[in-house]
Scaffold this motif. Sequence first.
Motif, PDB file in Angstrom:
ATOM      1  N   ALA A 129    -141.445 119.619  77.896  1.00 33.28           N
ATOM      2  CA  ALA A 129    -141.655 119.506  76.444  1.00 33.28           C
ATOM      3  C   ALA A 129    -141.969 120.870  75.831  1.00 33.28           C
ATOM      4  O   ALA A 129    -141.453 121.221  74.763  1.00 33.28           O
ATOM      5  CB  ALA A 129    -142.787 118.519  76.158  1.00 33.28           C
ATOM      6  N   ILE A 130    -142.811 121.652  76.496  1.00 33.62           N
ATOM      7  CA  ILE A 130    -143.133 122.995  76.013  1.00 33.62           C
ATOM      8  C   ILE A 130    -141.873 123.859  75.959  1.00 33.62           C
ATOM      9  O   ILE A 130    -141.594 124.542  74.963  1.00 33.62           O
ATOM     10  CB  ILE A 130    -144.204 123.648  76.909  1.00 33.62           C
ATOM     11  CG1 ILE A 130    -145.556 122.953  76.753  1.00 33.62           C
ATOM     12  CG2 ILE A 130    -144.316 125.142  76.619  1.00 33.62           C
ATOM     13  CD1 ILE A 130    -146.282 123.251  75.471  1.00 33.62           C
ATOM     14  N   ALA A 132    -138.832 122.952  75.753  1.00 33.51           N
ATOM     15  CA  ALA A 132    -137.855 122.467  74.779  1.00 33.51           C
ATOM     16  C   ALA A 132    -138.227 122.839  73.346  1.00 33.51           C
ATOM     17  O   ALA A 132    -137.400 122.721  72.436  1.00 33.51           O
ATOM     18  CB  ALA A 132    -137.703 120.952  74.902  1.00 33.51           C
ATOM     19  N   GLY A 133    -139.467 123.256  73.141  1.00 34.99           N
ATOM     20  CA  GLY A 133    -139.891 123.667  71.811  1.00 34.99           C
ATOM     21  C   GLY A 133    -140.025 122.531  70.821  1.00 34.99           C
ATOM     22  O   GLY A 133    -139.913 122.746  69.604  1.00 34.99           O
ATOM     23  N   VAL A 134    -140.307 121.323  71.296  1.00 30.66           N
ATOM     24  CA  VAL A 134    -140.417 120.170  70.410  1.00 30.66           C
ATOM     25  C   VAL A 134    -141.737 120.208  69.648  1.00 30.66           C
ATOM     26  O   VAL A 134    -142.698 120.852  70.074  1.00 30.66           O
ATOM     27  CB  VAL A 134    -140.298 118.848  71.194  1.00 30.66           C
ATOM     28  CG1 VAL A 134    -138.907 118.717  71.810  1.00 30.66           C
ATOM     29  CG2 VAL A 134    -141.360 118.758  72.288  1.00 30.66           C
ATOM     30  N   SER A 135    -141.782 119.509  68.535  1.00 31.07           N
ATOM     31  CA  SER A 135    -143.004 119.474  67.724  1.00 31.07           C
ATOM     32  C   SER A 135    -143.946 118.355  68.140  1.00 31.07           C
ATOM     33  O   SER A 135    -145.110 118.345  67.731  1.00 31.07           O
ATOM     34  CB  SER A 135    -142.647 119.306  66.242  1.00 31.07           C
ATOM     35  OG  SER A 135    -141.949 118.085  66.028  1.00 31.07           O
ATOM     36  N   GLU A 136    -143.441 117.414  68.945  1.00 23.10           N
ATOM     37  CA  GLU A 136    -144.283 116.328  69.427  1.00 23.10           C
ATOM     38  C   GLU A 136    -143.742 115.791  70.736  1.00 23.10           C
ATOM     39  O   GLU A 136    -142.550 115.875  71.015  1.00 23.10           O
ATOM     40  CB  GLU A 136    -144.395 115.206  68.389  1.00 23.10           C
ATOM     41  CG  GLU A 136    -143.072 114.597  67.980  1.00 23.10           C
ATOM     42  CD  GLU A 136    -143.218 113.529  66.910  1.00 23.10           C
ATOM     43  OE1 GLU A 136    -144.316 113.381  66.361  1.00 23.10           O
ATOM     44  OE2 GLU A 136    -142.215 112.838  66.644  1.00 23.10           O
ATOM     45  N   THR A 137    -144.641 115.270  71.526  1.00 26.97           N
ATOM     46  CA  THR A 137    -144.272 114.603  72.767  1.00 26.97           C
ATOM     47  C   THR A 137    -145.037 113.282  72.789  1.00 26.97           C
ATOM     48  O   THR A 137    -145.072 112.591  71.779  1.00 26.97           O
ATOM     49  CB  THR A 137    -144.541 115.489  74.001  1.00 26.97           C
ATOM     50  OG1 THR A 137    -144.161 114.795  75.180  1.00 26.97           O
ATOM     51  CG2 THR A 137    -145.965 115.967  74.084  1.00 26.97           C
ATOM     52  N   GLY A 138    -145.663 112.899  73.908  1.00 27.10           N
ATOM     53  CA  GLY A 138    -146.369 111.625  73.895  1.00 27.10           C
ATOM     54  C   GLY A 138    -146.877 111.227  75.249  1.00 27.10           C
ATOM     55  O   GLY A 138    -146.928 112.018  76.193  1.00 27.10           O
ATOM     56  N   ALA A 139    -147.269 109.980  75.351  1.00 27.51           N
ATOM     57  CA  ALA A 139    -147.729 109.369  76.595  1.00 27.51           C
ATOM     58  C   ALA A 139    -147.176 107.951  76.638  1.00 27.51           C
ATOM     59  O   ALA A 139    -147.005 107.313  75.592  1.00 27.51           O
ATOM     60  CB  ALA A 139    -149.252 109.345  76.668  1.00 27.51           C
ATOM     61  N   SER A 140    -146.893 107.474  77.841  1.00 30.39           N
ATOM     62  CA  SER A 140    -146.281 106.151  78.000  1.00 30.39           C
ATOM     63  C   SER A 140    -146.870 105.418  79.194  1.00 30.39           C
ATOM     64  O   SER A 140    -147.333 106.034  80.158  1.00 30.39           O
ATOM     65  CB  SER A 140    -144.759 106.280  78.219  1.00 30.39           C
ATOM     66  OG  SER A 140    -144.131 106.999  77.193  1.00 30.39           O
ATOM     67  N   ILE A 141    -146.831 104.099  79.113  1.00 32.22           N
ATOM     68  CA  ILE A 141    -147.094 103.218  80.249  1.00 32.22           C
ATOM     69  C   ILE A 141    -145.837 102.376  80.437  1.00 32.22           C
ATOM     70  O   ILE A 141    -145.340 101.768  79.473  1.00 32.22           O
ATOM     71  CB  ILE A 141    -148.293 102.286  80.016  1.00 32.22           C
ATOM     72  CG1 ILE A 141    -149.532 103.073  79.597  1.00 32.22           C
ATOM     73  CG2 ILE A 141    -148.576 101.468  81.276  1.00 32.22           C
ATOM     74  CD1 ILE A 141    -150.147 103.915  80.665  1.00 32.22           C
ATOM     75  N   GLU A 162    -149.310 121.330  69.397  1.00 34.47           N
ATOM     76  CA  GLU A 162    -149.987 122.221  68.460  1.00 34.47           C
ATOM     77  C   GLU A 162    -149.526 123.671  68.653  1.00 34.47           C
ATOM     78  O   GLU A 162    -149.121 124.061  69.756  1.00 34.47           O
ATOM     79  CB  GLU A 162    -151.503 122.151  68.682  1.00 34.47           C
ATOM     80  CG  GLU A 162    -152.104 120.764  68.528  1.00 34.47           C
ATOM     81  CD  GLU A 162    -152.111 120.249  67.105  1.00 34.47           C
ATOM     82  OE1 GLU A 162    -151.754 121.041  66.202  1.00 34.47           O
ATOM     83  OE2 GLU A 162    -152.452 119.068  66.897  1.00 34.47           O
ATOM     84  N   PRO A 163    -149.575 124.472  67.580  1.00 35.89           N
ATOM     85  CA  PRO A 163    -149.264 125.897  67.730  1.00 35.89           C
ATOM     86  C   PRO A 163    -150.168 126.532  68.792  1.00 35.89           C
ATOM     87  O   PRO A 163    -151.376 126.301  68.807  1.00 35.89           O
ATOM     88  CB  PRO A 163    -149.565 126.472  66.338  1.00 35.89           C
ATOM     89  CG  PRO A 163    -149.407 125.307  65.410  1.00 35.89           C
ATOM     90  CD  PRO A 163    -149.876 124.112  66.174  1.00 35.89           C
ATOM     91  N   GLY A 164    -149.575 127.307  69.668  1.00 34.61           N
ATOM     92  CA  GLY A 164    -150.349 127.949  70.729  1.00 34.61           C
ATOM     93  C   GLY A 164    -150.552 127.100  71.958  1.00 34.61           C
ATOM     94  O   GLY A 164    -151.155 127.575  72.933  1.00 34.61           O
ATOM     95  N   ASP A 165    -150.088 125.859  71.959  1.00 31.28           N
ATOM     96  CA  ASP A 165    -150.226 125.021  73.146  1.00 31.28           C
ATOM     97  C   ASP A 165    -149.504 125.644  74.335  1.00 31.28           C
ATOM     98  O   ASP A 165    -148.383 126.157  74.202  1.00 31.28           O
ATOM     99  CB  ASP A 165    -149.629 123.629  72.898  1.00 31.28           C
ATOM    100  CG  ASP A 165    -150.675 122.575  72.567  1.00 31.28           C
ATOM    101  OD1 ASP A 165    -151.844 122.772  72.951  1.00 31.28           O
ATOM    102  OD2 ASP A 165    -150.316 121.573  71.931  1.00 31.28           O
ATOM    103  N   ASP A 166    -150.133 125.597  75.486  1.00 32.48           N
ATOM    104  CA  ASP A 166    -149.431 125.835  76.738  1.00 32.48           C
ATOM    105  C   ASP A 166    -149.424 124.535  77.528  1.00 32.48           C
ATOM    106  O   ASP A 166    -149.933 123.506  77.047  1.00 32.48           O
ATOM    107  CB  ASP A 166    -150.059 126.989  77.527  1.00 32.48           C
ATOM    108  CG  ASP A 166    -151.533 126.747  77.868  1.00 32.48           C
ATOM    109  OD1 ASP A 166    -151.994 125.590  77.784  1.00 32.48           O
ATOM    110  OD2 ASP A 166    -152.207 127.726  78.229  1.00 32.48           O
ATOM    111  N   GLU A 167    -148.866 124.576  78.727  1.00 35.79           N
ATOM    112  CA  GLU A 167    -148.743 123.335  79.503  1.00 35.79           C
ATOM    113  C   GLU A 167    -150.107 122.703  79.766  1.00 35.79           C
ATOM    114  O   GLU A 167    -150.278 121.490  79.644  1.00 35.79           O
ATOM    115  CB  GLU A 167    -148.026 123.621  80.814  1.00 35.79           C
ATOM    116  CG  GLU A 167    -147.781 122.374  81.656  1.00 35.79           C
ATOM    117  CD  GLU A 167    -146.982 122.656  82.912  1.00 35.79           C
ATOM    118  OE1 GLU A 167    -146.865 121.736  83.745  1.00 35.79           O
ATOM    119  OE2 GLU A 167    -146.479 123.789  83.067  1.00 35.79           O
ATOM    120  N   ALA A 168    -151.099 123.540  80.088  1.00 35.68           N
ATOM    121  CA  ALA A 168    -152.421 123.009  80.431  1.00 35.68           C
ATOM    122  C   ALA A 168    -153.110 122.366  79.240  1.00 35.68           C
ATOM    123  O   ALA A 168    -153.650 121.261  79.334  1.00 35.68           O
ATOM    124  CB  ALA A 168    -153.295 124.120  81.007  1.00 35.68           C
TER     125      ALA A 168
END
Length: 202
Positions: A129-130, A132-141, A162-168
């Motif tokens: 997701a990072i 790919a440069g997307v503006s949103e991702t999510g969580a699923s069950i 969010e701006p500045g997000d890294d994987e962690a």
Amino acid sequence: MLKIVVLISGTGSNLRALLEALRSARTNETPILAEVVAIGTDRDDANLALAEEFGIPHFVVRPKDFADRTSWGDALLAEIQRYEPDLTILSGFMRLVPPAVVEALSPNLVNTHPAYLPEFPGAHAVRDAIEAGVSETGASIIVVDNGVDTGPIIERRRIPVEPGDDEASLHERIKIVERELLIGTVTRVATGDLNLKECERA
């Protein structure tokens, strides 16, 4: 009482959240009628201290101890079925279970995933997701099938990048929502509000 077996491969942070929610609920007027009866893993370095802390039986089934994936899956299934669970949860379990395991346990076999499926399936969903440069991702069950995160979706929620997000940093925020979805799913199954057989594919 809903009997649950949880499989982990790492720190078990989502499992801890579930265990704490179940323990807390025991003191409420409307407890969650569910219990984790065993914790299993495929790795020696998984956080089985959780099992010790909460007084829960545990087991380790290492793939390296078996000739092939099929025999490992048979041994894993045998360990799970010893506890006669009503629900089996893959929570950070980083290995695909063989078809025989899925066939035996589905649809009462669910998985948490750190993406808004069917977006970003696989083991590196947050990194993907990072990148790919997307503006949103999510969580699923999801209900587990024989694909890679392709099973029927139980619930999913969007999470902004969010701006500045890294994987962690992104993964930490996703985990918060994953835990909420997991606890909600267990609660709904325990109360009969959710029938896993009726979940639909995305």
